[in-house]
Design a protein around this motif. Structure first.
Motif, mmCIF file in Angstrom:
data_model
loop_
_atom_site.group_PDB
_atom_site.id
_atom_site.type_symbol
_atom_site.label_atom_id
_atom_site.label_comp_id
_atom_site.label_asym_id
_atom_site.label_seq_id
_atom_site.Cartn_x
_atom_site.Cartn_y
_atom_site.Cartn_z
ATOM 1 N N VAL A 1 41.861 49.305 110.686
ATOM 2 C CA VAL A 1 41.460 50.679 110.405
ATOM 3 C C VAL A 1 41.844 51.106 108.994
ATOM 4 O O VAL A 1 41.028 51.668 108.261
ATOM 5 N N ASP A 2 43.080 50.853 108.602
ATOM 6 C CA ASP A 2 43.561 51.334 107.301
ATOM 7 C C ASP A 2 44.579 50.349 106.725
ATOM 8 O O ASP A 2 45.639 50.135 107.300
ATOM 9 N N HIS B 1 36.986 48.266 111.531
ATOM 10 C CA HIS B 1 36.749 49.685 111.811
ATOM 11 C C HIS B 1 36.998 50.555 110.584
ATOM 12 O O HIS B 1 37.431 51.697 110.713
ATOM 13 N N SER C 1 39.789 44.569 114.220
ATOM 14 C CA SER C 1 39.922 45.991 114.568
ATOM 15 C C SER C 1 40.799 46.733 113.561
ATOM 16 O O SER C 1 41.539 47.654 113.928
#
Length: 237
Positions: A162-163, A181, A160
């Motif tokens: 993201v960045d 993600h 999961s």
């Protein structure tokens, strides 16, 4: 009377102690022991005698807290790093809004843990499927990534993420970030030596930022099952 697996008659009422009496006996024999408080009794179907499974002794311990353990983090291939905050940490988080910021000082035991984890010497690491939920777990995960200065092969599948643009992996040649993600190439970590990059099943919509990989020795890039796959001239770009 019941017939045991050894062929001898045994009375469960006379021979087998009750769970409560057995538990108290174990606790009394090891006063103050964390292990004794966490042990669970299991009934064996063959003899009816309650016994402990070996794994019960360690189910509440992380690998670097087991006594007489000389294993370093660089020797692990797929460690579990999804730990939660301590009880003291939870209290501090609840009171953080009322307390002034303070510099974090490593205590002796934390420093020993830091040395035993030894992430700086890892060259091949798989920390996939960590089920990161609490922000504390994400922060701890990023802490480990920042220490991977020598890792060459790294798997971060289904975390999961993201960045990771604030992370630098200077020696990484193979990076697998499938099933995360990510929405842009700008969210990738700094990977100047990357050769094989796997980004399947993310949420990358455009190829903007792909130029950041032109200065790397990249040989293969996997983008299947991303929205950018359906853009015109996707393959050509």
């Amino acid at each position: 009377l019941s017939l045991s697996s050894s062929g001898q008659n045994a009375s469960s009422q006379e021979i087998c102690p009750s769970n409560s009496s057995y538990s108290s006996h174990v606790s009394d024999s090891h006063p103050g022991s964390a292990l004794s408080r966490n042990r669970t009794l299991y009934s064996r179907s063959d003899s009816g005698i309650s016994s402990l499974l070996p794994s019960d002794y360690f189910k509440y311990l992380t690998w670097h807290k087991i006594e007489q353990n000389d294993i370093r983090g660089s020797q692990l291939r797929c460690p579990r790093v999804r730990e939660g905050p301590s009880a003291e940490g939870l209290v501090f988080r609840q009171e953080a809004c009322t307390l002034p910021p303070r510099k974090r000082v490593l205590e002796k035991n934390e420093w020993e843990t830091w040395l035993q984890e030894n992430w700086e010497d890892c060259t091949n690491l798989n920390i996939s499927f960590q089920d990161l939920g609490d922000p504390y777990q994400v922060a701890n995960f990023n802490r480990i990534l920042r220490r991977l200065i020598r890792v060459e092969t790294l798997w971060l599948v289904d975390n999961s993420l993201v960045d990771l643009s604030a992370i630098r992996l200077p020696s990484c040649r193979v990076l697998n970030m499938n099933k995360n993600h990510l929405t842009s190439f700008k969210q990738l970590p700094k990977i100047p030596q990357i050769q094989h990059l796997f980004l399947a099943e993310n949420h990358i919509e455009t190829l903007t930022g792909l130029s950041s990989l032109q200065c790397t020795p990249l040989e293969s890039l996997t983008l299947k099952r991303n929205p950018c796959e359906f853009h015109q001239n996707y393959r050509k770009q």
